[in-house]
Design a protein around this motif. Sequence first.
Motif, mmCIF file in Angstrom:
data_model
loop_
_atom_site.group_PDB
_atom_site.id
_atom_site.type_symbol
_atom_site.label_atom_id
_atom_site.label_comp_id
_atom_site.label_asym_id
_atom_site.label_seq_id
_atom_site.Cartn_x
_atom_site.Cartn_y
_atom_site.Cartn_z
ATOM 1 N N GLU A 1 1.112 -1.757 8.234
ATOM 2 C CA GLU A 1 0.641 -0.729 9.267
ATOM 3 C C GLU A 1 0.726 0.577 7.715
ATOM 4 O OE1 GLU A 1 -0.067 0.127 11.741
ATOM 5 O OE2 GLU A 1 -0.234 -1.900 12.243
ATOM 6 N N CYS A 2 1.125 0.573 7.320
ATOM 7 C CA CYS A 2 1.451 1.734 5.568
ATOM 8 C C CYS A 2 -0.140 1.618 4.759
ATOM 9 C CB CYS A 2 2.617 0.872 4.467
ATOM 10 S SG CYS A 2 2.379 2.664 3.343
ATOM 11 N N PRO A 3 -0.917 2.729 5.078
ATOM 12 C CA PRO A 3 -1.743 3.304 4.426
ATOM 13 C C PRO A 3 -1.480 3.587 2.781
ATOM 14 C CG PRO A 3 -1.859 5.078 6.086
ATOM 15 C CD PRO A 3 -0.573 4.053 5.820
ATOM 16 N N ALA A 4 -0.732 4.031 2.594
ATOM 17 C CA ALA A 4 -0.076 4.159 1.186
ATOM 18 C C ALA A 4 0.322 2.782 0.034
ATOM 19 C CB ALA A 4 0.850 4.882 0.909
ATOM 20 N N GLU A 5 -0.007 1.861 1.158
ATOM 21 C CA GLU A 5 0.680 0.196 0.504
ATOM 22 C C GLU A 5 1.988 0.134 -0.610
ATOM 23 O OE1 GLU A 5 -3.041 -1.338 -1.380
ATOM 24 O OE2 GLU A 5 -4.001 -1.276 0.218
ATOM 25 N N ALA A 6 2.972 0.799 0.673
ATOM 26 C CA ALA A 6 4.027 1.546 -0.131
ATOM 27 C C ALA A 6 5.165 0.201 0.274
ATOM 28 C CB ALA A 6 4.691 3.441 0.184
ATOM 29 N N ALA B 1 15.728 -7.598 2.721
ATOM 30 C CA ALA B 1 14.954 -6.761 3.784
ATOM 31 C C ALA B 1 13.583 -5.691 2.644
ATOM 32 C CB ALA B 1 15.939 -5.671 3.838
ATOM 33 N N TYR B 2 12.927 -5.839 3.647
ATOM 34 C CA TYR B 2 11.583 -4.428 3.040
ATOM 35 C C TYR B 2 12.406 -3.059 1.771
ATOM 36 C CZ TYR B 2 8.820 -8.465 4.057
ATOM 37 O OH TYR B 2 8.536 -9.415 4.479
ATOM 38 N N VAL B 3 11.124 -2.944 1.598
ATOM 39 C CA VAL B 3 11.980 -1.627 0.410
ATOM 40 C C VAL B 3 10.727 -0.784 0.943
ATOM 41 C CG1 VAL B 3 12.151 -0.527 -1.635
ATOM 42 C CG2 VAL B 3 13.276 -3.350 -0.792
ATOM 43 N N VAL B 4 10.505 1.193 0.801
ATOM 44 C CA VAL B 4 9.688 1.103 0.492
ATOM 45 C C VAL B 4 9.604 2.021 -0.829
ATOM 46 C CG1 VAL B 4 8.944 3.618 1.483
ATOM 47 C CG2 VAL B 4 9.723 2.635 3.034
ATOM 48 N N THR B 5 8.322 2.037 -1.548
ATOM 49 C CA THR B 5 8.653 2.319 -3.003
ATOM 50 C C THR B 5 7.423 3.525 -3.319
ATOM 51 O OG1 THR B 5 6.592 0.967 -2.962
ATOM 52 C CG2 THR B 5 8.238 0.120 -3.811
ATOM 53 N N GLU B 6 7.766 4.050 -4.406
ATOM 54 C CA GLU B 6 6.709 5.531 -4.599
ATOM 55 C C GLU B 6 5.864 5.712 -3.880
ATOM 56 O OE1 GLU B 6 6.712 6.973 -8.897
ATOM 57 O OE2 GLU B 6 5.702 5.134 -9.044
ATOM 58 N N ALA B 7 5.081 5.302 -3.798
ATOM 59 C CA ALA B 7 3.278 5.286 -3.208
ATOM 60 C C ALA B 7 3.802 5.798 -1.791
ATOM 61 C CB ALA B 7 2.997 4.397 -3.011
ATOM 62 N N PRO C 1 7.411 -4.544 -7.159
ATOM 63 C CA PRO C 1 7.226 -4.547 -8.683
ATOM 64 C C PRO C 1 8.549 -4.182 -9.220
ATOM 65 C CG PRO C 1 5.029 -3.482 -7.061
ATOM 66 C CD PRO C 1 7.333 -3.775 -6.475
ATOM 67 N N ASP C 2 7.915 -4.734 -10.954
ATOM 68 C CA ASP C 2 8.704 -4.349 -11.855
ATOM 69 C C ASP C 2 9.722 -2.449 -12.657
ATOM 70 O OD1 ASP C 2 10.017 -6.891 -12.550
ATOM 71 O OD2 ASP C 2 8.249 -6.946 -13.639
ATOM 72 N N ALA C 3 9.171 -2.769 -12.242
ATOM 73 C CA ALA C 3 8.251 -0.246 -11.978
ATOM 74 C C ALA C 3 9.116 -0.030 -11.451
ATOM 75 C CB ALA C 3 6.768 0.287 -12.423
ATOM 76 N N GLN C 4 9.236 -0.835 -9.804
ATOM 77 C CA GLN C 4 9.760 -0.160 -8.723
ATOM 78 C C GLN C 4 10.793 -0.556 -8.049
ATOM 79 O OE1 GLN C 4 7.600 2.089 -6.897
ATOM 80 N NE2 GLN C 4 6.573 2.210 -8.496
ATOM 81 N N GLN C 5 11.450 -1.247 -9.084
ATOM 82 C CA GLN C 5 12.882 -2.190 -8.319
ATOM 83 C C GLN C 5 14.321 -0.844 -8.196
ATOM 84 O OE1 GLN C 5 14.183 -4.921 -8.405
ATOM 85 N NE2 GLN C 5 11.664 -5.487 -8.796
ATOM 86 N N VAL D 1 -1.847 9.420 -6.194
ATOM 87 C CA VAL D 1 -0.967 9.155 -7.994
ATOM 88 C C VAL D 1 -0.165 8.853 -8.151
ATOM 89 C CG1 VAL D 1 0.338 11.635 -8.691
ATOM 90 C CG2 VAL D 1 -1.665 11.693 -7.151
ATOM 91 N N LYS D 2 0.589 8.819 -9.114
ATOM 92 C CA LYS D 2 0.799 6.822 -10.080
ATOM 93 C C LYS D 2 2.755 8.373 -10.812
ATOM 94 C CE LYS D 2 -1.608 3.654 -9.365
ATOM 95 N NZ LYS D 2 -1.360 3.122 -7.620
ATOM 96 N N ASP D 3 3.570 7.562 -11.023
ATOM 97 C CA ASP D 3 4.944 7.812 -11.212
ATOM 98 C C ASP D 3 5.386 9.663 -10.693
ATOM 99 O OD1 ASP D 3 5.358 5.951 -13.256
ATOM 100 O OD2 ASP D 3 2.897 7.229 -14.199
ATOM 101 N N LYS D 4 5.498 8.949 -8.823
ATOM 102 C CA LYS D 4 5.783 10.574 -8.201
ATOM 103 C C LYS D 4 7.118 11.100 -8.206
ATOM 104 C CE LYS D 4 3.067 8.765 -4.539
ATOM 105 N NZ LYS D 4 2.659 9.031 -3.499
#
Length: 109
Positions: free
Chosen positions: A49-54, A2-8, A62-66, A98-101
């Motif tokens: 379509e995601c402007p935040a590239e999330a 599946a696709y996953v929405v991440t922190e961005a 990414p590993d930090a977003q698992q 912003v990072k680490d949200k």
Amino acid sequence: MAYVVTEACIKCKYTDCVEVCPVDCFHEGPNFLVIDPDECIDCTLCVAECPAEAIFAEEDVPDAQQAFIALNAELARAWPVIVHRKDPLPDHEDWLKVKDKLQYLDKNG
């Protein structure tokens, strides 16, 4: 897969992605969107379509977003489906880079 929405997406919540989803697999929380992994058909339409590239393919998160893989599945069970585009959050531009949200994720509203 599946696709996953991440922190961005946190505190931005652009909804351009929901308009192109052919299976309505996006769910909306107070300041974040998630994808239901059981509904996603891996069409990839939402990614561009995601402007935040999330949004990432599960295998490319990414590993930090698992942690967002399980978080999408968990919150998709709790949050309502969203099928129409809405305006992003009022201060979305301030949060876009912003990072680490994760600490700002509102699970309850």
